[in-house]
Design an enzyme around this catalytic site. Structure first.
Site, PDB file in Angstrom:
ATOM      1  N   TYR A  21       0.814  -1.286  -0.076  1.00 26.81           N
ATOM      2  CA  TYR A  21       0.138   0.002   0.055  1.00 26.81           C
ATOM      3  C   TYR A  21       0.823   1.420  -0.006  1.00 26.81           C
ATOM      4  CZ  TYR A  21      -4.148  -2.573   1.409  1.00 26.81           C
ATOM      5  OH  TYR A  21      -5.299  -3.400   1.547  1.00 26.81           O
ATOM      6  N   TYR A  50      -0.825 -10.312   0.448  1.00 29.73           N
ATOM      7  CA  TYR A  50       0.352  -9.732   1.317  1.00 29.73           C
ATOM      8  C   TYR A  50      -0.129 -10.229   2.779  1.00 29.73           C
ATOM      9  CZ  TYR A  50      -3.329  -6.146   2.893  1.00 29.73           C
ATOM     10  OH  TYR A  50      -4.150  -5.504   3.300  1.00 29.73           O
ATOM     11  N   ARG A  53      -3.544 -11.874   3.425  1.00 38.04           N
ATOM     12  CA  ARG A  53      -4.750 -11.317   3.077  1.00 38.04           C
ATOM     13  C   ARG A  53      -4.883 -12.017   1.559  1.00 38.04           C
ATOM     14  NH1 ARG A  53      -8.067  -7.774   4.458  1.00 38.04           N
ATOM     15  NH2 ARG A  53      -9.410  -9.309   3.521  1.00 38.04           N
ATOM     16  N   HIS A 102      -7.585  -8.157  -2.661  1.00 38.96           N
ATOM     17  CA  HIS A 102      -8.580  -7.287  -2.287  1.00 38.96           C
ATOM     18  C   HIS A 102      -8.805  -5.942  -2.750  1.00 38.96           C
ATOM     19  CE1 HIS A 102      -6.372  -6.987   1.598  1.00 38.96           C
ATOM     20  NE2 HIS A 102      -7.167  -5.757   1.486  1.00 38.96           N
ATOM     21  N   HIS A 142     -10.711  -2.499  -1.317  1.00 38.88           N
ATOM     22  CA  HIS A 142     -11.576  -1.803  -0.309  1.00 38.88           C
ATOM     23  C   HIS A 142     -12.436  -0.903  -0.868  1.00 38.88           C
ATOM     24  CE1 HIS A 142      -9.257  -2.861   3.358  1.00 38.88           C
ATOM     25  NE2 HIS A 142      -8.329  -2.944   2.498  1.00 38.88           N
TER      26      HIS A 142
END
Lengths: 193, 238
Positions: free
Chosen positions: B104, B143, B153, B156, B158
């Protein structure tokens, strides 16, 4: 639990996670300029009423500050009018986002004090999301110098006496203090709207 | 004044889901208090298309420095409707995601995978008159995260949907069809209803793919329904 035959099921919520700022408050995440930031100024420069600051912390069940939360705030203007429900001052958004500080967990909101909405005492509506919160939490900020209105507010009077104080901001100096406790003996009241 | 249909909590994750460790100290222990009907504000800020810049829904371009970002190019699209299957037009959708390597662009993410100088990972759009929305982006990478020593995870994105008021406000995550990490993820599995989990999986949509450019995934969103008063029914269309 409510079963709803004939209705489509609502999409399930998932946590906003620790990187929620990228999507909702990119400058807080350290991203500048990709998309315009929204929700920065709730009242605007022309709003009538008393200018106030509301500040506080969010703490978890172990009394640790929650340093990765985003709070959305919705309020009426000083005349008790919501955006979309009547005439409000130019620039009055009635809605904003604030983040808790990554180090201290403190958040603050500069706004105007809302007016009573019908029989409801002056209040701010809050929606709290963060890592570890599966479904965003709704709560309200009422004001400790509105005893008369608070005593008859149809929402506040639904709250058991022992827990009502968790929804009341305390004026101290130039600001109202409103701490949120996610879990524990002094757990804040959260609502199912 | 709209009154929203009561939330069906059977399709939602409970607050406390111990396998997702962060909920243990952050989940309220008291039940939510039902607010009296008609007392929650039924209004919300309105964001017209003017609130969005022209590249806000194009994550392949909106953070571009010196080239296009690395990764599998995708179109992400779908429709926002309510529980009565009515489209929800003019509502703000915001997305955020990791880059193709699972990193991120956030000051608090220090995963070893590198940042992509051409990818920001945030996008925004407003649904059209039919409730439809569309983004150009890339498929994010999975990740690791510190839930347990080997927690990963699934890929995905959000998704935040403003809805018509706080009562409809929703943040969720979409997953990708066929991802073997989905059944292993304690955040996904916080939802006890299997079909509710299944509805968070975006489906490959070959009809919407752009040949020689991008695959497409479809993700439809259902917000809480409203019961309208006769007055409001008459006012619809204004």
């Amino acid at each position: 639990m409510v079963h709803q035959p004939g209705l489509l099921p609502e999409t399930a919520s998932q946590t906003a996670g620790p990187y929620v700022h990228i999507g909702l408050m990119p400058s807080v995440a350290g991203i500048d300029g990709n998309v315009r930031e929204i929700g920065g100024d709730i009242a605007g420069p022309e709003a009538a009423g008393e200018r106030i600051r509301v500040e506080g912390m969010i703490r978890d069940g172990q009394n640790m500050p929650v340093c990765d939360a985003v709070i959305e705030v919705c309020q009426a203007n000083a005349d008790g009018i919501f955006v979309g429900a009547g005439q409000v001052e130019p620039g009055f958004a009635g809605w904003a986002r604030v983040a808790t500080d990554f180090d201290t967990g403190l958040w603050q909101l500069n706004t105007v004090k809302p007016g009573a909405v019908g029989h409801q005492a002056p209040h701010l509506a809050l929606w709290v999301v963060a890592r570890g919160i599966n479904v965003g939490l709704h709560t309200r900020v009422y004001f400790d110098d509105e005893d008369t209105a608070n005593a008859t507010c149809p929402v506040l009077t639904c709250v058991p006496d022992a827990r009502r104080g968790t929804l009341i901001a305390r004026r101290s100096g130039g600001a109202y203090r409103f701490d949120i406790r996610l879990q524990g003996d002094d757990e804040t009241v959260f609502f199912d709207l | 004044m709209s009154v929203y249909r009561p939330r069906d909590w059977t399709v939602q994750p409970p607050a406390l889901t111990p396998a997702y460790k962060s909920t243990r100290a952050r989940a309220p222990r008291s039940p939510l208090l039902r607010m009296p009907d008609g007392t929650a504000s039924a209004t919300s800020p309105v964001f017209g298309h003017a609130a969005c810049g022209s590249l806000d829904n194009d994550l392949l371009q909106n953070a571009m420095q010196d080239g296009t970002p690395i990764g599998e190019r995708i179109i992400l699209h779908g429709r926002v409707i309510d529980q009565d299957a009515r489209p929800v037009p003019g509502t703000l959708i915001e997305i955020w995601q990791a880059n193709a390597g699972g990193r991120y662009r956030h000051v608090n993410d220090d995963y070893i995978a590198p940042l992509d100088p051409n990818f920001g990972g945030c996008g925004r759009t407003v649904t059209d008159a039919d409730g439809d929305y569309r983004f150009m982006t890339l498929r994010p990478g999975p990740y690791p995260w510190p839930n347990s020593p080997n927690s990963w995870r699934p890929a995905h994105i959000h998704v935040s949907i403003m809805g018509t008021s706080f009562a409809q406000r929703l943040i969720t995550q979409l997953y990708f069809q066929g991802d073997p990490l989905v059944p292993l993820c304690p955040i996904v599995q916080a939802i006890p209803d299997k079909s509710a989990v299944d509805r968070l999986v975006a489906r490959l949509d070959m009809d919407a793919a752009r040949p020689f450019d991008a695959l497409a995934y479809r993700f439809d969103i259902v917000l809480r329904g409203r019961t309208a008063t006769p007055f409001e029914t008459n006012a619809e269309g204004n």
